[in-house]
Design a protein around this motif. Structure first.
Motif, PDB file in Angstrom:
ATOM      1  N   LYS B 691     102.209  16.422  59.645  1.00 25.99           N
ATOM      2  CA  LYS B 691     102.107  17.655  60.409  1.00 25.99           C
ATOM      3  C   LYS B 691     101.002  18.543  59.861  1.00 25.99           C
ATOM      4  O   LYS B 691     100.259  19.158  60.603  1.00 25.99           O
ATOM      5  CB  LYS B 691     103.466  18.360  60.287  1.00 25.99           C
ATOM      6  CG  LYS B 691     103.695  19.538  61.176  1.00 25.99           C
ATOM      7  CD  LYS B 691     105.097  20.104  60.878  1.00 25.99           C
ATOM      8  CE  LYS B 691     105.261  21.488  61.445  1.00 25.99           C
ATOM      9  NZ  LYS B 691     105.664  21.441  62.855  1.00 25.99           N
ATOM     10  N   THR B 709      96.134  24.082  56.783  1.00 26.06           N
ATOM     11  CA  THR B 709      94.907  23.955  57.569  1.00 26.06           C
ATOM     12  C   THR B 709      94.691  25.259  58.328  1.00 26.06           C
ATOM     13  O   THR B 709      95.631  26.021  58.557  1.00 26.06           O
ATOM     14  CB  THR B 709      95.026  22.815  58.586  1.00 26.06           C
ATOM     15  OG1 THR B 709      96.145  23.078  59.433  1.00 26.06           O
ATOM     16  CG2 THR B 709      95.222  21.472  57.916  1.00 26.06           C
ATOM     17  N   HIS B 832      83.257  17.964  56.504  1.00 23.64           N
ATOM     18  CA  HIS B 832      83.885  16.767  57.079  1.00 23.64           C
ATOM     19  C   HIS B 832      83.200  15.495  56.613  1.00 23.64           C
ATOM     20  O   HIS B 832      83.840  14.493  56.321  1.00 23.64           O
ATOM     21  CB  HIS B 832      83.864  16.841  58.602  1.00 23.64           C
ATOM     22  CG  HIS B 832      84.831  17.849  59.143  1.00 23.64           C
ATOM     23  ND1 HIS B 832      84.939  18.145  60.469  1.00 23.64           N
ATOM     24  CD2 HIS B 832      85.740  18.622  58.513  1.00 23.64           C
ATOM     25  CE1 HIS B 832      85.874  19.063  60.642  1.00 23.64           C
ATOM     26  NE2 HIS B 832      86.367  19.371  59.454  1.00 23.64           N
ATOM     27  N   ILE B 842      91.493  14.414  57.476  1.00 23.86           N
ATOM     28  CA  ILE B 842      91.647  15.729  58.111  1.00 23.86           C
ATOM     29  C   ILE B 842      92.820  15.585  59.069  1.00 23.86           C
ATOM     30  O   ILE B 842      92.795  14.731  59.965  1.00 23.86           O
ATOM     31  CB  ILE B 842      90.388  16.110  58.904  1.00 23.86           C
ATOM     32  CG1 ILE B 842      89.192  16.204  57.981  1.00 23.86           C
ATOM     33  CG2 ILE B 842      90.630  17.378  59.719  1.00 23.86           C
ATOM     34  CD1 ILE B 842      88.722  17.587  57.664  1.00 23.86           C
ATOM     35  N   VAL B 843      93.809  16.417  58.865  1.00 21.01           N
ATOM     36  CA  VAL B 843      94.961  16.357  59.764  1.00 21.01           C
ATOM     37  C   VAL B 843      94.494  16.822  61.141  1.00 21.01           C
ATOM     38  O   VAL B 843      93.864  17.850  61.273  1.00 21.01           O
ATOM     39  CB  VAL B 843      96.110  17.255  59.255  1.00 21.01           C
ATOM     40  CG1 VAL B 843      97.241  17.315  60.279  1.00 21.01           C
ATOM     41  CG2 VAL B 843      96.628  16.739  57.928  1.00 21.01           C
ATOM     42  N   GLY B 844      94.795  16.032  62.150  1.00 16.68           N
ATOM     43  CA  GLY B 844      94.337  16.378  63.491  1.00 16.68           C
ATOM     44  C   GLY B 844      93.103  15.601  63.888  1.00 16.68           C
ATOM     45  O   GLY B 844      92.801  15.480  65.065  1.00 16.68           O
ATOM     46  N   GLN B 845      92.380  15.080  62.905  1.00 10.16           N
ATOM     47  CA  GLN B 845      91.251  14.221  63.257  1.00 10.16           C
ATOM     48  C   GLN B 845      91.577  12.769  62.886  1.00 10.16           C
ATOM     49  O   GLN B 845      91.428  11.864  63.697  1.00 10.16           O
ATOM     50  CB  GLN B 845      89.974  14.666  62.546  1.00 10.16           C
ATOM     51  CG  GLN B 845      88.794  13.771  62.894  1.00 10.16           C
ATOM     52  CD  GLN B 845      87.471  14.324  62.424  1.00 10.16           C
ATOM     53  OE1 GLN B 845      87.340  15.489  62.067  1.00 10.16           O
ATOM     54  NE2 GLN B 845      86.458  13.476  62.400  1.00 10.16           N
ATOM     55  N   THR B 847      94.564  12.009  61.957  1.00  9.34           N
ATOM     56  CA  THR B 847      95.954  11.835  62.383  1.00  9.34           C
ATOM     57  C   THR B 847      96.074  12.459  63.760  1.00  9.34           C
ATOM     58  O   THR B 847      95.259  13.287  64.137  1.00  9.34           O
ATOM     59  CB  THR B 847      96.942  12.571  61.457  1.00  9.34           C
ATOM     60  OG1 THR B 847      96.796  13.982  61.680  1.00  9.34           O
ATOM     61  CG2 THR B 847      96.710  12.268  59.995  1.00  9.34           C
ATOM     62  N   ASP B 848      97.078  12.045  64.512  1.00  8.48           N
ATOM     63  CA  ASP B 848      97.244  12.589  65.863  1.00  8.48           C
ATOM     64  C   ASP B 848      98.709  12.765  66.219  1.00  8.48           C
ATOM     65  O   ASP B 848      99.100  12.648  67.376  1.00  8.48           O
ATOM     66  CB  ASP B 848      96.559  11.682  66.889  1.00  8.48           C
ATOM     67  CG  ASP B 848      97.118  10.271  66.864  1.00  8.48           C
ATOM     68  OD1 ASP B 848      98.100  10.027  66.120  1.00  8.48           O
ATOM     69  OD2 ASP B 848      96.590   9.408  67.579  1.00  8.48           O
TER      70      ASP B 848
END
Ligand SMILES: Cc1cc2nc3c(=O)[nH]c(=O)nc-3n(C[C@H](O)[C@H](O)[C@H](O)COP(=O)(O)OP(=O)(O)OC[C@H]3O[C@@H](n4cnc5c(N)ncnc54)[C@H](O)[C@@H]3O)c2cc1C
Ligand SMILES: NC(=O)c1ccc[n+]([C@@H]2O[C@H](COP(=O)([O-])OP(=O)(O)OC[C@H]3O[C@@H](n4cnc5c(N)ncnc54)[C@H](O)[C@@H]3O)[C@@H](O)[C@H]2O)c1
Ligand SMILES: Cc1cc2nc3c(=O)[nH]c(=O)nc-3n(C[C@H](O)[C@H](O)[C@H](O)COP(=O)(O)O)c2cc1C
Ligand SMILES: [Zn+2]
Lengths: 416, 984, 172, 117
Positions: B691, B709, B832, B842-845, B847-848
């Motif tokens: 998360k 984040t 990045h 990177i959470v959100g990149q 991970t989804d």
């Protein structure tokens, strides 16, 4: 097909002062027993009955609807149809549906006005871009027409869009040319007419109060018009599915929330593409009658009232005039809500369950209109064969236990 | 009437009107009757009403950004206004589209659904474009940025409608302790008193004097606020109301001022006193210009001083038309004929006497069969006794089919209706919210009973005034009506039409056809015929349709039911709804304290949530993003770089149970961690998916500082609060968001330590006294800083936390001390890239929301000994422990010259056969990809099925133009895999 | 920096102030710790605020208080207070000075604010010497109701936006 | 637009709050002791009744506190608000079909607003 519609038939009727039209469907009283009862007379339910009769040659089928045909979400959605979904499972499901849409008017001999005017999904930040590019790539490899459109191409498709001079500029979009919209009511009516013609009893004003089971098997349904016995029961009641499932002792991972939409006054055509934006939450298309059909985001609480919070409408229109400043002078004509059943992974359920002869088709949430023919077709298969089709097999109920979700929230978490 | 003439243009011709005239009043003053063309058949249309219910007279206001579909019966004229008619080409008088009228028998209800289906491709390329061309009424508006504002009200009572009942209610409430808001859509109060001759005297004064006096009393009371020119449009749940005020009535729009004010109102009680709407009766050609509702006709006379026609024919089924006759004869005019469907005996004696007195022919038990004319009425056909038809020449026909209580707002509030057989209309039966209805909206059509009704219904308010009103009423005292929805056509013709919905061109025949086809439910009928779906939402037609349909279905109107009324009451401006929180105010831009410095140094910004973060810094104007990022990255690895990390979420956690709490929130274990050390930590949802991540600093077992984040900051705090408050309320733990209380700078690179030692020359940054992943607080100048040794680049690095007040100074000092050290400011893109070279996610990149720590090979971050933490249980589900799940790997192109695109997919096939017909099997996708200036080739991370087992093998990555790039699967750690530089 | 916005019957002055956000049970030990440092007892009624020349002390909910220094103090003093409060292990005190502060005075202040907030400002609903946390111009704010003025605070990253909205509301 | 009476701040507009779904769903005390099905029910399955619903709200743009409410999801009426930790009050299911504006009546969807003859 008995009722053949054509221009000749229309002219003929015109000369008899339009006084000789035939009923599109009968209005039968329910029989005591059916082989298959479909609960819910929305597009999915009526379509299921149609395909059961048409493709599986089954007889003795009823559709039971508590209100009027198509009065649920089928009759209150923004009619966006596309198949450019991220995961293979979803892409195959929605593409199956899109292919059926492309021939639906001919198949039903009823013009559902499927309008392939293309759908844009806008990107407003780096995160959107990454997500959309990933989806476009996956679509392409799945054989779906899906493209990355840059701002220039977007401007060409939708000249009235404000792409630069706004808080979250438009940085690109995914574009699916075969996607579009359809005339929602006609879908329900078309399926109803053809199902009726194939002998399906369509029973309106008949609310199912309880699903009866005996020894782990379906026995029938209790309705406001009495008890109807049935060997198999398919529940396609969108927002109300959990209410029905509970009567059979089944708990579904669904939450019913209001989803609102609105239309503007009609104007001459200005926007010929369907445009959706997630970050700046609003989507819009212009109907063939001229009104802008605008969709909002779901309201964040459970409700069955077919209306939502006013703040959602405000937020939606803020986004609309941010993206299309020319709509500042447009006026909202009417605003309404539907109740959508949302699954934790934003994917549907088309599944058998632990009770023999009981099937569920639900969880379409905010996006099931586009699936109408496909979902109906696959659900009919699942009921007829008592086994899912390979396309809907992943959309089972077990996935919530095993963890094999089809998470179409996309990358919901935000970067950095 | 006012001497001052106002000149405006309609369809190119200049007309003069009086101040206060609506466009319609002014056009009637000039004897203009044809003002538009209908939607479908392009039939000539005129002015049907004198208010918001108008279905026909919609025009376009050219000088107000082309505003379409404006009701000519509401919009007031001003000098220089330019108005155009709509939906016609080339001109209003000669409109090509009217050919549709000839084809009309074919365009019957549901016509579109039954044709245009073949041949293949024709729908898309021929039919639909044709249909679309005929769509819509007005032309699109022009670009415009509204300044309409919102105004919020919190009151005790809202009165909707300043008509007779509204005024009386206000009078009762004047001077009480209630905060009252009275809303009136017209520019003056009085309603029916101003629009008709129905009342002669009120307390022996003439009505306008009484209104003026009452208004003064209300305005002087300190508790009542009156809003005129304000239309109540929406009655939401919890007595939340929306009204829109027109700020530019009778004057041109000033683009620098709000043209509309949207009033958002919260009240405890809502008094609906919003009156009624007159109905028509359907007959042949009942849409011709010259047909007008009787009460509207009278309103033109009384309110605007315009007599649209001195000797019209009047057609009625009820007692109310007395006052129209009175209005006309008082001015010395004389109706040509008075046609009443009722038996002579049933007609009120006052009316008969008045007609006799002025020698006006009365046709009792008669009806209008139809009317004739080209662009307006020339004669009407009256069916008198025994089906005999007589024709009378006239240019206007005034129709009254009775009245509907204006129940729109009441039903929006979810109140229940009941059909009343005496007034033949739906009226409120049961309220759902705190609603009171008064006057004609409540179905009370008798003046005599009005006072009693108001006294009774408002009785429960405290300290209320007594009302004593004496009325002298003109004409019949009691409202009487005979049911009539449609008259019979004299002969059957394919082309003869009587309309039910004038705006959408729905005829009574369409209704019948729809029922024939099985659409016997009112909601189906509506959708199949489009009845009452126009911009007027069937204000004058929807109940008439029910009347007709109930007759066809042989059911009572109650059984047929109404369609649902939805907000708004009348079309409501988008920009008024949006208010000021759009355009420049759409969403706040959050900026860090160093923002001005970034701007000065050519930063290009990226939107991250609401924050503006430097994305990269342009060294010179021609530098591309790629060049800048390559330069910045290289410089960080070779000397040092600094990143403004102030947007990172920061949370301070404290309490006796703080340790137990963070142990439950994060996957890691913090139990054995030493005070003043830090740890990279992962946070999962209960579903076991990653998360958020961040660094947890432990001050002691009771006190922690964590980062999140940037985008996740609010959610993470909410997540913690939710668990603390609802799941573990007995834990002693508190948390505060301190995101904005500290600015954060990340300095990293081989020279980072030198820079730090220079800036903070009293601190020892040696590895021994300041090891990796430790932190401390220090005095610095007049403030305090906290320094953490950590790195997201793989280089030695420090994070400095400082009060935002000192942030810019410190930032500048750091540069001052680094003049010879080649320190580079870098943005998120370089950050990045650098972390990707190290394989940091990177959470959100990377991970989804479908990725577990195991998938990321971050098992080491899971506190094995911990009994529980959020998401732990989900990690043992059957699908989560599968070894062929997608796992995070590194990818390196075999040909180093190739770049891998993010978002592309990893496949096993060497070639793609385009166009792709059969789905290609995808192993997963590229989550991050950058060209590494240090390694001089692309490095990428990907989530692929069974990735761990595929390390060392060769696979392919697709490209956006459907080629493939051969890649080698490697561990995702491209630079300094042993972390030697990191901890050096 | 003191910045002023003026309109008919209304004035808004931006002030420099400091603030400490306190979390805790609000029991005797809480009160003692606080009282020892600032000689003020924390208000015990929800939403109640008390003030003297130096401090404004408000209870924001059952476990949260805000302490605003109405007159600027040396930063060191704030640090000292924060650590003194934090010495009690059942109190979390965070320096919240980096907040934006506006004082709004004049008889039109309610009308003016009603362009920006749905919050019910009527004294019968929002009595003097109480505070509220709510939305103004769509951002999170606190409003403190003094005898003759409101003190409105918001996060400082919203400062520019907030000021632009204030100015806009004055213009229109 | 609901008006929600935050137990700590008083009546506020709905736009200040976030809904937190079903109330009184206890997290298993010892997650390892429950089987996959029970765990999946805890994670994914929430009650979704049409009628009386025990739910949670949080005052996101106010005091940030969580509290419970009983709401009728067929009318959106809030029947009761109570604090976290308080015993859930019992509300008798009230039968009042006349009042239900849930919008799927027998004949026309406007019909729920019409009293049956
Ligand atoms: C505002 C809005 C916008 C949307 N926009 C889109 C979009 O752009 N694109 C898209 O693809 N999808 C969209 N959707 C979603 C889409 O409308 C639905 O997913 C889809 O229509 C569901 O069809 P259905 O046949 O399953 O359900 P419905 O049409 O809702 O049919 C279910 C039927 O079951 C009946 N029923 C319920 N309970 C009982 C009972 N006990 N007994 C008997 N009958 C019962 C109901 O009355 C109803 O008629 C939108 C939805 C809404 C509300
Ligand atoms: N005898 C008859 O022929 C007959 C027929 C009907 C009514 N009546 C009588 O007429 C009287 C009517 O008085 P009343 O006060 O009910 O009606 P009214 O027409 O006098 O007042 C209604 C007022 O509400 C305003 N209004 C309507 N909708 C609004 C909205 N959405 N927003 C803001 N303003 C709005 C109108 O502009 C009007 O001023 C009653 O006493 C009734 O008994 C008599
Ligand atoms: C695609 C679409 C277009 C619509 N266009 C119109 C319209 O032009 N005029 C109108 O009054 N309503 C229009 N509606 C709204 C319907 O009148 C109605 O509000 C909606 O179907 C929900 O039903 P309900 O309001 O009866 O609950 C439209 C609805 C949809 C889904
Ligand atoms: Zn609160």
């Amino acid at each position: 097909m008995k009722k053949k519609y054509s221009i000749f038939n229309i002219v003929k009727n015109a000369f008899s002062n339009n006084e000789n039209w035939k009923k599109m469907w009968r209005n039968p009283e329910p029989r005591k027993f059916y082989d298959i009862v479909i609960v819910g007379g929305g597009g999915h339910g009526l379509g299921t009955a149609y395909y059961l009769a048409k493709e599986h040659g089954l007889k003795n089928i009823a559709v039971v609807e508590k209100g009027w045909l198509g009065g649920g979400n089928t009759g209150r959605n923004t009619t966006i149809i596309r198949s450019n979904y991220l995961w293979d499972e979803s892409a195959h499901l929605y593409e199956h549906s899109l292919k059926l849409w492309e021939n639906l008017s001919t198949e039903l001999n009823y013009n559902v006005m499927f309008s392939q005017r293309g759908v844009l999904n806008l990107a407003h930040n780096e995160h959107d871009i990454k997500e959309i590019k990933r989806r476009v790539s996956a679509n392409k490899l799945n054989g779906i027409d899906s493209y990355w459109a840059d701002t220039k191409q977007i401007k060409k498709l939708v000249p009235i869009m404000n792409t630069e001079n706004c808080r979250y500029p438009v940085l690109g979009a995914s574009y699916q040319p075969r996607a579009g919209t359809a005339r929602h009511d006609a879908v329900a009516w078309g399926y109803a007419m053809r199902a009726d013609e194939l002998g399906v009893d369509i029973i309106q004003n008949c609310e199912v109060k309880k699903i009866r089971t005996k020894n782990g098997k379906v026995y029938g349904i209790e309705t406001t018009k009495g008890i109807i016995r049935a060997k198999r029961v398919g529940v396609v009641a969108s927002g109300h599915t959990t209410v029905l499932a509970e009567t059979a002792g089944i708990k579904l991972p669904l939450q019913s929330k209001p989803l609102q939409a609105l239309v503007s006054e009609p104007i001459k055509p200005v926007i010929n593409t369907v445009v959706m934006s997630n970050a700046v939450h609003a989507y819009v298309s212009q109907s063939d009658k001229g009104e802008l059909v605008i969709g909002a985001g779901t309201d964040g609480y459970n409700s069955f009232t077919q209306r939502g919070g006013y703040n959602t409408i405000e937020d939606t229109l803020r986004a609309i005039i941010e993206l299309y400043p020319i709509f500042g002078k447009m006026k909202m004509l009417r605003q309404w809500g539907g109740i959508v059943d949302i699954c934790p992974d934003a994917s549907p359920i088309i599944s058998k369950c632990e009770i023999e002869g009981l099937y569920f088709n639900c969880g379409w949430g905010t996006g099931g209109f586009k699936a109408t023919p496909g979902s109906a077709n696959l659900f009919a298969h699942t009921i007829a064969k008592d086994k899912p089709h390979s396309i809907n097999a992943p959309f089972n109920l077990e996935r919530f236990v095993s963890g094999r979700l089809v998470d179409e929230h996309g990358a919901a978490a935000v970067a950095h | 009437m006012s001497e001052h003439k106002i000149y405006f243009k309609f369809d190119g011709k200049t007309y003069g009107g009086n101040e206060g005239d609506t466009i319609a009043a002014a056009l009637l003053r000039n004897n203009v009757k044809l003002v538009g063309r209908s939607f479908k058949y392009h039939r000539p249309r005129g002015i049907y009403t004198c208010g918001i219910e108008e279905p026909n007279a919609l025009v376009q206001i050219i000088n107000e950004h082309n505003e379409p579909n404006v009701r000519a019966t509401v919009k007031k004229i001003y000098e220089g206004m330019v108005v155009k008619s709509q939906n016609r080409w080339p001109s209003l008088k000669r409109d090509l589209g009217s050919i549709n009228n000839i084809l009309s028998p074919i365009f019957s209800a549901g016509f579109y659904y039954k044709t245009f289906m073949g041949p293949k491709g024709f729908w898309k390329n021929v039919y639909e474009p044709l249909i679309r061309r005929t769509a819509g009424l007005g032309k699109p508006p022009r670009e415009f940025r509204s300044k309409s504002i919102h105004l919020h009200h919190n009151v005790d009572i809202v009165i909707v409608g300043g008509g007779f009942s509204g005024l009386l209610a206000a009078k009762k409430l004047a001077g009480t302790n209630y905060d009252v808001l009275l809303i009136e859509r017209e520019d003056s109060l009085g309603g029916i008193l101003k629009n008709t001759k129905k009342i002669e005297l009120i307390n022996d004064q003439n009505p306008s004097d009484w209104i003026e006096k009452t208004e003064r009393l209300i305005q002087n009371s300190r508790n009542i606020k009156v809003l005129k020119n304000t239309l109540m449009t929406t009655y939401n749940f919890s007595d939340h109301l929306i009204a829109v005020e027109d700020k530019s009535v009778g004057k041109p729009q000033d683009n620098e001022k709000p043209e509309l004010v949207l009033h958002k109102i919260r009240t405890k009680q809502t008094i609906l006193a919003n009156g009624h709407i007159e109905r028509f009766i359907s007959f042949r050609n009942n849409d011709l210009p010259g047909v007008m509702l009787a009460a509207s006709f009278e309103k033109y006379i009384q309110k605007y001083g315009v007599v649209p026609e001195e000797s019209p024919v009047i057609f009625t089924n009820n007692s109310s038309t007395f006052s129209l006759v009175k209005s006309l004869v008082d001015l010395g005019h004389k109706p040509k004929a008075y046609v009443d469907v009722r038996d002579q005996k049933k007609i009120e004696k006052e009316t008969v006497e008045l007609l006799n007195k002025y020698n006006i022919p009365l046709y009792a038990k008669s009806e209008i069969e139809g009317c004739e004319g080209k662009n307006e009425i020339s004669k009407v056909s009256i069916r008198v006794k025994k089906n005999e038809i007589i024709k009378i020449k006239t240019s206007m026909l005034c129709v009254s089919g009775g009245f509907n209580p204006d129940i729109h707002l009441f039903t929006q509030s979810k109140g229940l209706l009941k059909w009343d057989e005496t007034i033949l209309a739906f009226k409120p039966e049961k309220t759902f919210q705190n609603t009171i209805t008064l006057g004609s909206v409540s179905g009370n059509f008798s003046y005599e009973k009005l006072i009693g009704e108001i006294n009774k219904k408002l009785d429960f308010f405290e300290g209320i005034n007594d009302l004593e009103i004496k009325l002298n009423i003109n004409g019949p005292k009691k409202f009487q009506i005979k049911e009539l929805w449609e008259t019979n056509h004299a002969k059957k013709s394919l082309w003869s039409k009587s309309f039910i919905d004038l705006q959408n061109d729905v005829t009574t025949k369409d209704l019948k056809q729809a029922v024939l086809e099985g659409f016997n439910r009112i909601e189906h009928l509506k959708r199949f015929t489009t009845n009452s779906m126009g911009t007027d939402q069937g204000k004058i037609s929807s109940i008439n349709a029910l009347g007709i349909v109930s007759k066809i279905l042989k059911k009572s109107v109650s059984e047929v039911g109404t369609t649902i009324y939805r907000p708004p009451y009348a079309p409501l401006s988008f920009s008024a709804i949006a208010g000021r929180s759009t355009y420049e105010f759409y969403d706040p831009e959050r900026k860090t304290p160093v923002h001005p410095w970034h701007v000065k140094h050519n930063a290009v910004f990226e939107d991250v949530g609401q924050w503006k973060r430097p994305w990269y810094f342009k060294k010179h104007n021609n530098e591309s993003m790629e060049q800048a990022v390559q330069r910045e990255s290289k410089q960080v690895r070779e000397s040092a770089g600094i990143l403004d990390g102030s947007t990172l979420g920061k949370i301070e956690i404290k309490g006796k149970d703080a340790l137990a709490f963070v142990n439950l929130i994060y996957t890691n274990s913090f139990t054995k961690m030493k005070p003043m050390t830090a740890r990279y930590a992962l946070m999962l949802g209960e579903d076991g998916m990653v998360k958020d991540d961040g660094i947890v600093c432990k001050i002691n077992d009771q006190h922690f500082l964590t980062t999140t984040t940037t985008g996740g900051a609010a959610n993470v705090l909410a997540h913690m609060e939710e668990y603390a408050q609802t799941e573990w309320p007995n834990m002693n733990v508190y948390m505060n968001s301190i995101t904005e209380q500290f600015s954060t700078f990340n300095i990293s690179g081989p020279k980072a330590r030198t820079i730090m030692s220079r800036v903070f020359n009293n601190i020892d940054f040696s590895n021994e006294s300041f090891p990796f992943m430790t932190f401390n607080n220090f005095d610095y100048l007049n403030t305090k800083v906290r320094i953490l040794r950590a790195s997201f680049t793989g280089e030695p690095g420090y994070e400095i936390y400082v009060s935002p007040k000192h942030a810019l100074t410190l930032w500048e000092r750091i540069f001052y001390y680094s003049k010879d050290l080649d320190l580079v400011p870098y943005g998120t893109e370089t950050m990045h890239l650098l972390r990707a070279e190290k394989g940091y996610i990177i959470v959100g990149q990377d991970t989804d929301g479908t990725v577990t720590p195991i998938d990321l090979n971050l098992n080491w971050m899971i506190g094995k000994k911990k009994k529980d933490f959020i998401g732990k249980r989900s990690l043992t589900r059957s699908d989560i422990v599968r070894s062929d799940r997608k796992q995070l790997v590194g990818l390196v192109p075999l040909n180093k010259a190739y770049g891998i695109e993010e978002g592309q997919h990893v496949i096993e096939e060497k070639n793609l056969n385009t166009p792709i017909k059969k789905p290609v099997k995808m192993l997963g996708h590229v989550t991050s990809s950058y060209f590494s200036p240090t390694l001089n080739h692309s490095v990428a991370m990907a989530l692929i099925k069974g990735g761990n087992r595929k390390i060392g093998s060769q696979l392919y990555v697709s490209t956006s133009d459907l080629n493939v790039i051969p890649v080698e699967v490697v561990k995702p750690n491209f630079i300094d895999p042993k972390n030697e530089r990191l901890i050096s | 920096m003191t910045r002023t916005f003026v309109a008919k019957g209304m004035e808004i002055v931006q002030q420099d102030m400091q603030q400490i956000l306190l979390r805790g049970k609000g029991d005797g030990s809480f009160a003692d710790t606080v009282n020892k440092e600032i000689s003020l007892l924390p208000p015990t009624d929800n939403l109640r605020m008390i003030n003297n020349d130096e401090f404004l002390f408000a209870k924001q909910s059952f476990d949260q208080w805000s302490l605003v220094c109405l007159k600027p103090k040396p930063e060191k003093e704030i640090f000292r207070l924060v650590s003194a409060f934090n010495a009690n292990e059942e109190i979390l005190a965070s320096d919240y000075s980096n907040t934006t502060y506006f004082e709004i005075t004049g008889e039109n202040k309610d009308h003016y604010l009603s362009k920006l907030t749905h919050f019910d400002l009527r004294t019968k609903k929002f009595p003097i010497s109480t505070m509220a946390q709510t939305l103004i111009a769509r951002i999170d704010c606190s409003i403190y109701h003094f005898q003759d003025k409101y003190l409105v605070t918001c996060h400082s990253s919203f400062e520019d936006y907030f000021k632009d909205r204030l100015q806009d509301a004055i213009n229109l | 637009m609901l008006l929600i009476n935050c137990p700590y701040c008083g009546e506020r507009d709905q736009s200040e709050f976030t809904n937190g779904g079903e109330a009184h769903v206890a997290r298993p005390k010892d997650p390892d002791q429950v089987n996959d099905r029970e765990w999946s029910e805890y994670v994914f399955v929430r009650a979704n009744p049409k009628g009386i619903y025990y739910e949670r709200w949080v005052h996101t743009h106010g005091c940030k506190k969580w509290f419970n409410a009983i709401r009728d999801t067929s009318t959106d009426e809030i029947l009761k608000i109570y604090k976290i930790g308080e015993t859930p009050p019992l509300i008798k299911r009230f039968k009042n079909t006349l009042r239900s504006p849930s919008g799927e009546p027998d004949v026309g969807s406007g019909n729920f607003t019409v009293k049956k003859p």
